[in-house]
Write an enzyme that holds these catalytic residues in place. Structure first.
Site: not given
Ligand code: HEM
Ligand SMILES: [Ca+2]
Length: 306
Positions: A72, A171
């Site tokens: 986070n 994503h």
């Molecule tokens: C399946 C496993 C998942 C992994 C390993 C994961 C990991 C990540 C990572 C590493 C980022 C980028 C964070 C950063 O670089 O600051 C990200 C962004 C994001 N994740 Fe996931 N995520 C997962 C599942 C989900 C789920 C289930 C949701 C929502 C239902 C979600 C919603 C998002 C969104 C909307 C972003 C973009 C946020 C932004 O632009 O600030 N992710 N996620």
């Protein structure tokens, strides 16, 4: 136990108010809807959907900051619009709407504003009085997690493989920092100069240009390079083309023989199929370990316990 009409007499305008503020904030930040969507996910996976993710660290009250967990810190965002919604709601119906419910409502509004599905949000959650930084570190998925680990991190919340694939479709919007994918591009499995062989070669060049070795680790790239800010099924088409950005994305399609492969294909072929499953999985996720009735409290300020 949650119901869609929970605030119909006590705070009937809750959704209208939240929508107005999210719309306004997203005018000056295209990423806002993605940020807000992610807050609800990171809330529900730690201590359940209880608003714990919103609490600032307050050592004197024994409150740990989930915001400080590796997954986070410097990454989660969108807290200000949640504060603004809370302030507006406290003005019209003080002490009624929980911060946990605000996150659930805001996630639905964000998805639908970005072009995704709408659903009836179930409400009636209460806010927790604790947060859990340690659980955030262990429970929140990581980019390099294996499919087995991803599956188990979802299944502890009763979320199955269909939920994993559908929810990963979030994503379809938002960004990732180069630091998350740099090993995939330049140092795969600890081999300097090597990249993840599942990345389509032309896309690998694009990503390497955007995230050069030795470059900024906090620079951000699109999670869905085809339609970066709209909520659609392009994410799944990208996976079919080996253009997933995070390892945990591409692994859903590259794990030959896994049931995730046919789910990716189904969602890539039919956007309605994805939207229907996504809404269903969001409702399931929104039910994780909720506090109801007289449990917990209705926080006055989402950042601190009463
Ligand atoms: C399946 C496993 C998942 C992994 C390993 C994961 C990991 C990540 C990572 C590493 C980022 C980028 C964070 C950063 O670089 O600051 C990200 C962004 C994001 N994740 Fe996931 N995520 C997962 C599942 C989900 C789920 C289930 C949701 C929502 C239902 C979600 C919603 C998002 C969104 C909307 C972003 C973009 C946020 C932004 O632009 O600030 N992710 N996620
Ligand atoms: Ca929580």
């Amino acid at each position: 136990q949650l119901t869609s009409d929970f605030y119909s007499t006590t705070c009937p305008n809750v959704t209208v108010i939240a929508r107005g503020l999210i719309e306004q904030a997203s005018r000056s930040d295209v990423r806002l809807t993605a940020k807000v969507m992610r807050l609800h996910f990171h809330d529900c996976f730690v201590n359940g959907c209880d608003g714990s993710v919103l609490l600032d660290a307050a050592p004197a009250d024994g409150v740990e900051g989930e915001k400080e967990a590796f997954q986070n810190a410097g990454s989660l965002d969108g807290f200000e619009v949640i504060d603004d919604i809370k302030t507006a709601l406290e003005n019209v119906c003080p002490g009624v709407v929980s911060c946990a419910d605000i996150l659930a409502i805001a996630a639905e509004i964000s998805v639908s504003l970005a072009g995704g599905p709408s659903w009836d949000v179930l409400l009636g959650r209460r806010d927790g009085r604790t947060a859990n930084r340690g659980e955030a570190v262990t429970a929140l998925p990581l980019g390099p997690d294996s499919l087995e680990i991803l599956t188990s991190k979802f299944s502890v919340h009763n979320l199955d493989t269909t939920d994993l694939v559908a929810l990963s479709g979030a994503h379809t919007f938002g960004r990732v920092q180069c630091g998350v994918i740099t090993n995939r591009l330049h140092n795969f499995s600890g081999n300097n100069g090597q990249s993840d062989p599942t990345i389509e070669p032309e896309f690998l060049q694009t990503l390497r240009r955007q995230c050069p070795q030795g470059g900024s680790l906090t620079a951000r790239v699109n999670l869905d390079d085809t339609s970066p800010d709209s909520f659609d099924n392009d994410y799944f088409k990208n996976l079919q083309n080996n253009r997933g950005v995070i390892e945990s994305d591409q692994i859903l399609f590259s794990s030959t023989g896994s049931p995730t492969v046919s789910l990716v294909n189904r969602f890539a072929e039919n956007q309605n199929e994805f939207f229907g499953n996504f809404a269903r999985s969001m409702i399931k996720m929104g039910n994780v370990k909720v506090l109801t009735g007289t449990e917990g409290e209705i926080r006055r300020d989402c950042r601190r316990v009463n």
